[in-house]
Scaffold this motif. Structure first.
Motif, mmCIF file in Angstrom:
data_model
loop_
_atom_site.group_PDB
_atom_site.id
_atom_site.type_symbol
_atom_site.label_atom_id
_atom_site.label_comp_id
_atom_site.label_asym_id
_atom_site.label_seq_id
_atom_site.Cartn_x
_atom_site.Cartn_y
_atom_site.Cartn_z
ATOM 1 N N UNK A 91 125.816 -10.395 71.907
ATOM 2 C CA UNK A 91 126.621 -11.420 71.239
ATOM 3 C C UNK A 91 127.927 -11.693 71.961
ATOM 4 N N UNK A 92 128.553 -10.640 72.486
ATOM 5 C CA UNK A 92 129.885 -10.795 73.070
ATOM 6 C C UNK A 92 129.870 -10.933 74.581
ATOM 7 N N UNK A 93 128.807 -10.438 75.237
ATOM 8 C CA UNK A 93 128.764 -10.430 76.694
ATOM 9 C C UNK A 93 129.665 -9.375 77.306
ATOM 10 N N UNK A 94 130.196 -8.478 76.453
ATOM 11 C CA UNK A 94 131.126 -7.439 76.909
ATOM 12 C C UNK A 94 130.423 -6.083 76.874
ATOM 13 N N UNK A 95 130.591 -5.288 77.935
ATOM 14 C CA UNK A 95 129.979 -3.964 77.993
ATOM 15 C C UNK A 95 130.495 -3.081 76.865
ATOM 16 N N UNK A 96 129.647 -2.177 76.401
ATOM 17 C CA UNK A 96 130.012 -1.235 75.337
ATOM 18 C C UNK A 96 129.835 0.176 75.885
ATOM 19 N N UNK A 152 121.616 0.103 81.128
ATOM 20 C CA UNK A 152 122.388 1.248 80.662
ATOM 21 C C UNK A 152 122.714 2.106 81.871
ATOM 22 N N UNK A 153 123.867 2.764 81.819
ATOM 23 C CA UNK A 153 124.248 3.670 82.893
ATOM 24 C C UNK A 153 125.106 4.779 82.321
ATOM 25 N N UNK A 154 124.993 5.960 82.925
ATOM 26 C CA UNK A 154 125.854 7.072 82.549
ATOM 27 C C UNK A 154 127.050 7.070 83.491
ATOM 28 N N UNK A 198 127.791 6.982 78.068
ATOM 29 C CA UNK A 198 126.770 5.993 78.361
ATOM 30 C C UNK A 198 127.338 4.603 78.113
ATOM 31 N N UNK A 199 127.102 3.703 79.053
ATOM 32 C CA UNK A 199 127.576 2.329 78.925
ATOM 33 C C UNK A 199 126.373 1.393 78.876
ATOM 34 N N UNK A 200 126.446 0.423 77.981
ATOM 35 C CA UNK A 200 125.456 -0.655 77.908
ATOM 36 C C UNK A 200 126.157 -1.915 78.388
ATOM 37 N N UNK A 201 125.534 -2.629 79.318
ATOM 38 C CA UNK A 201 126.162 -3.861 79.790
ATOM 39 C C UNK A 201 125.109 -4.936 80.012
ATOM 40 N N UNK A 202 125.545 -6.196 79.986
ATOM 41 C CA UNK A 202 124.593 -7.270 80.274
ATOM 42 C C UNK A 202 124.115 -7.155 81.720
ATOM 43 N N UNK A 203 122.860 -7.439 81.955
ATOM 44 C CA UNK A 203 122.372 -7.493 83.336
ATOM 45 C C UNK A 203 122.949 -8.725 83.984
#
Length: 69
Positions: free
Chosen positions: A17-22, A47-49, A58-63
Motif C-alpha cells: 500500500x505504501x511502497x515503503x520497506x518495512x 525479503x532480506x535479513x 528482517x526487511x520486506x521491500x517492494x521488488x
C-alpha cells in the motif's frame, strides 16, 4: 508460527500500500525463516535479513520494477 505468518502478511500488505520497506524488530533465525518462507511466493515483494548476530532483522521491500524496452 501462525502469528508470525499473520505479521508477515500484515507487513507485506503495508509495503504494498505504501511502497515503503518495512523492517521487523530483531528476531531469531527460525522466526526470520518463517517470514521469508511465508512471503517467498510474492511476485512484488522481496525479503532480506540485515544486521549482525542478535540484532539481525528482517526487511520486506517492494521488488524493483524494471522498465520494459
Amino acid at each position: 508460527t501462525s502469528d508470525l505468518q499473520a505479521m508477515a502478511n500484515l507487513a507485506a500488505n503495508r509495503v504494498r500500500q505504501t511502497g515503503v520497506a518495512f523492517t521487523f524488530e530483531p528476531m531469531s533465525a527460525n522466526e526470520r525463516r518463517i517470514i521469508h518462507l511465508t512471503l517467498a511466493d510474492s511476485q512484488d515483494l522481496s525479503t532480506e535479513s540485515i544486521g549482525e548476530g542478535a540484532e539481525r532483522k528482517l526487511r520486506i521491500r517492494p521488488k524493483s520494477v524494471t522498465p520494459q524496452g
